[in-house]
Design a protein around this motif. Structure first.
Motif, short mmCIF file in Angstrom:
data_model
loop_
_atom_site.label_atom_id
_atom_site.label_comp_id
_atom_site.label_asym_id
_atom_site.label_seq_id
_atom_site.Cartn_x
_atom_site.Cartn_y
_atom_site.Cartn_z
N GLY A 190 0.77 -1.23 0.00
CA GLY A 190 0.00 0.00 0.00
C GLY A 190 0.80 1.28 0.00
N VAL A 191 2.08 1.20 -0.30
CA VAL A 191 2.92 2.39 -0.37
C VAL A 191 3.02 2.86 -1.82
N PRO A 192 2.69 4.11 -2.15
CA PRO A 192 2.62 4.57 -3.54
C PRO A 192 3.97 5.03 -4.11
N SER A 193 4.99 4.22 -3.97
CA SER A 193 6.29 4.54 -4.55
C SER A 193 6.31 4.14 -6.02
N LYS A 194 7.25 4.68 -6.78
CA LYS A 194 7.32 4.35 -8.20
C LYS A 194 8.73 4.59 -8.73
N ILE A 195 9.05 3.90 -9.83
CA ILE A 195 10.30 4.13 -10.56
C ILE A 195 10.07 5.29 -11.52
N ILE A 196 11.01 6.24 -11.55
CA ILE A 196 10.89 7.35 -12.49
C ILE A 196 12.19 7.51 -13.28
N THR A 197 12.14 8.27 -14.35
CA THR A 197 13.31 8.50 -15.20
C THR A 197 14.18 9.61 -14.61
N PRO A 198 15.44 9.71 -15.07
CA PRO A 198 16.29 10.82 -14.61
C PRO A 198 15.67 12.18 -14.92
N GLU A 199 15.02 12.27 -16.07
CA GLU A 199 14.41 13.55 -16.45
C GLU A 199 13.26 13.91 -15.49
N GLU A 200 12.49 12.91 -15.10
CA GLU A 200 11.41 13.15 -14.13
C GLU A 200 11.99 13.54 -12.76
N ALA A 201 13.12 12.93 -12.41
CA ALA A 201 13.79 13.29 -11.15
C ALA A 201 14.23 14.75 -11.19
N LYS A 202 14.73 15.19 -12.33
CA LYS A 202 15.19 16.58 -12.46
C LYS A 202 14.02 17.56 -12.42
N GLU A 203 12.85 17.13 -12.86
CA GLU A 203 11.68 17.98 -12.74
C GLU A 203 11.33 18.21 -11.27
N ILE A 204 11.56 17.19 -10.45
CA ILE A 204 11.28 17.30 -9.02
C ILE A 204 12.34 18.14 -8.33
N VAL A 205 13.62 17.95 -8.73
CA VAL A 205 14.74 18.71 -8.15
C VAL A 205 15.53 19.32 -9.31
N PRO A 206 15.19 20.51 -9.78
CA PRO A 206 15.85 21.10 -10.95
C PRO A 206 17.37 21.20 -10.87
N PRO A 207 17.99 21.46 -9.71
CA PRO A 207 19.46 21.55 -9.68
C PRO A 207 20.17 20.20 -9.75
N LEU A 208 19.42 19.11 -9.78
CA LEU A 208 20.01 17.77 -9.73
C LEU A 208 20.87 17.48 -10.95
N ASN A 209 22.06 16.95 -10.73
CA ASN A 209 22.94 16.49 -11.81
C ASN A 209 22.55 15.06 -12.15
N ILE A 210 21.97 14.85 -13.34
CA ILE A 210 21.48 13.52 -13.70
C ILE A 210 22.40 12.81 -14.70
N LYS A 211 23.60 13.33 -14.86
CA LYS A 211 24.52 12.80 -15.87
C LYS A 211 24.74 11.29 -15.74
#
Length: 380
Positions: A113-134
């Protein structure tokens, strides 16, 4: 100080105070809390207040899930703002092996019942714009995870207990516990003795010391973990970021400070002095993940202790051989995030003789058998 009580709770952190709160709420108000220093002086006041449900073991997930539900209402219940905000946890994934493991983790979390999910690096950067996703290949995210102010949780419990008339004794150190034929008779402190038949051991990394007083071995090992905090910045980081590759966690407080920790090679012990090695390691890792951090001034650092069990899961429940000795410890650095449901379960055990969630897999007795499951997602 009282010389007699139905229940003596040892430990003035969130778990000791929380147990006392729930006992009083359930009508058992002849309770005394003992703390050898000031309230929240241990691990409860030395962490970042992270609250996540993204675990790899069933019981940590269940306890976290139920605790999140309770945290959502706890400020209102305690009539004190614990500053809980659900800004999510973002866990970075760096290689295929890690990705496969996190796919299994998310599947287990979702099944519970935990709503966790796998996301892409690009989606991660949308959540944290300064994130280095290289070099990131994916991430996991759970928007229901979050953070709170751990000392606010301590203060909220304290004020509620005072309203309920529960006695709290600070700077009161337990020196011994007298036991006769497996029955607790008395708690001996530096300020006098308290006759009681029920003792709750909520002393975190010091739980083995209390255990020895009644002839019980509690397999908890204390390890130092450090935290660093920066000067305040404009908001740039909403969720808590975790990187198991680095052993790092980091977020931003309501006041704008960047706060986080990182794993270092530590020997067991009670040393909570800060180290230069931690500061260097944390700084390198955070700059790799968020390059703009190289321009930020770090203001201070401090340390606390993780109370590590062999399987990195808590010990909750009765103690074989010592009637009415109840354990709530061994959270392996995550006592705050699993607090609300854990303290409620202990109170249920004492008052009702049964619990709303089966806690037998978390008993002290489990260590007599080969370890079935070890929690892998311990960070910091």
């Amino acid at each position: 100080m009282k010389d007699k009580a139905e229940v003596v709770v040892i430990g003035g952190g969130v778990n000791g105070l929380g147990v006392a709160y729930w006992l009083a709420k359930k009508g058992l108000d002849d309770v005394v809390v003992l703390e050898k220093s000031y309230l929240g002086s241990g691990a409860s006041g030395r962490n970042t207040g992270g609250v996540r449900q993204q675990w790899a073991s069933k019981y940590n997930i269940i306890l976290a899930r139920e605790s999140v539900k309770m945290f959502e209402k706890l400020s209102d219940e305690l009539n004190f703002n614990i500053m809980f905000r659900q800004t999510g946890y973002l866990i970075l994934i760096w290689d295929e092996e890690e990705l496969e493991q996190f796919k299994k983790n998310v599947k287990l979390q979702n099944s519970l019942g935990v709503p966790s999910k796998i996301i892409t690096p690009e989606e991660a950067k949308e959540i944290v714009p300064p994130l280095n996703i290289k070099n990131i290949i994916a991430a996991t995210f759970c928007k229901k995870d979050g953070v709170l102010h751990p000392l606010a949780l301590v203060w909220g419990y304290e004020r509620a207990l005072k309203r309920m008339g529960i006695e709290i004794n600070t700077f009161t150190e337990v020196k011994d516990i007298k036991v006769e034929n497996g029955e607790i008779k008395e708690v001996v402190t530096n300020r006098g003795n308290i006759k009681t038949n029920i003792v709750v051991n909520a002393t975190g990394p010091h739980a083995p010391i209390i255990g020895k007083m009644v002839g019980v071995d509690i397999p908890i090992t204390p390890y130092r973990h450090e935290i660093m905090v920066s000067e305040p910045l404009q908001p740039i980081l909403d969720p808590m970021i975790l990187s198991f590759k680095h052993g790092l966690y980091v977020t931003q407080t309501n006041r704008g400070e960047i706060i986080g920790g990182i794993s270092t090679d530590e020997k067991p012990g009670y040393d909570i002095r800060g180290t230069v090695q931690f500061a260097e390691r944390f700084s390198r890792a955070i700059v790799e993940i968020i390059p703009q951090m190289k321009y930020v001034n770090m203001l201070r650092q401090w340390a606390g202790l993780y109370d590590m069990t062999p399987d990195a899961q808590p010990i909750i429940g009765p103690t074989e051989g010592v009637h009415e000795m109840i354990q709530i410890n061994g959270f392996s650095g995550h006592g705050v995030m699993l607090n609300p449901i854990s303290v409620k379960l202990v109170a249920e055990l004492i008052v009702d003789g049964k619990t709303s969630i089966d806690i037998s897999p978390l008993s002290l007795d489990r260590f007599k058998e080969p370890m079935e499951v070890k929690e892998k997602l311990v960070v910091g």
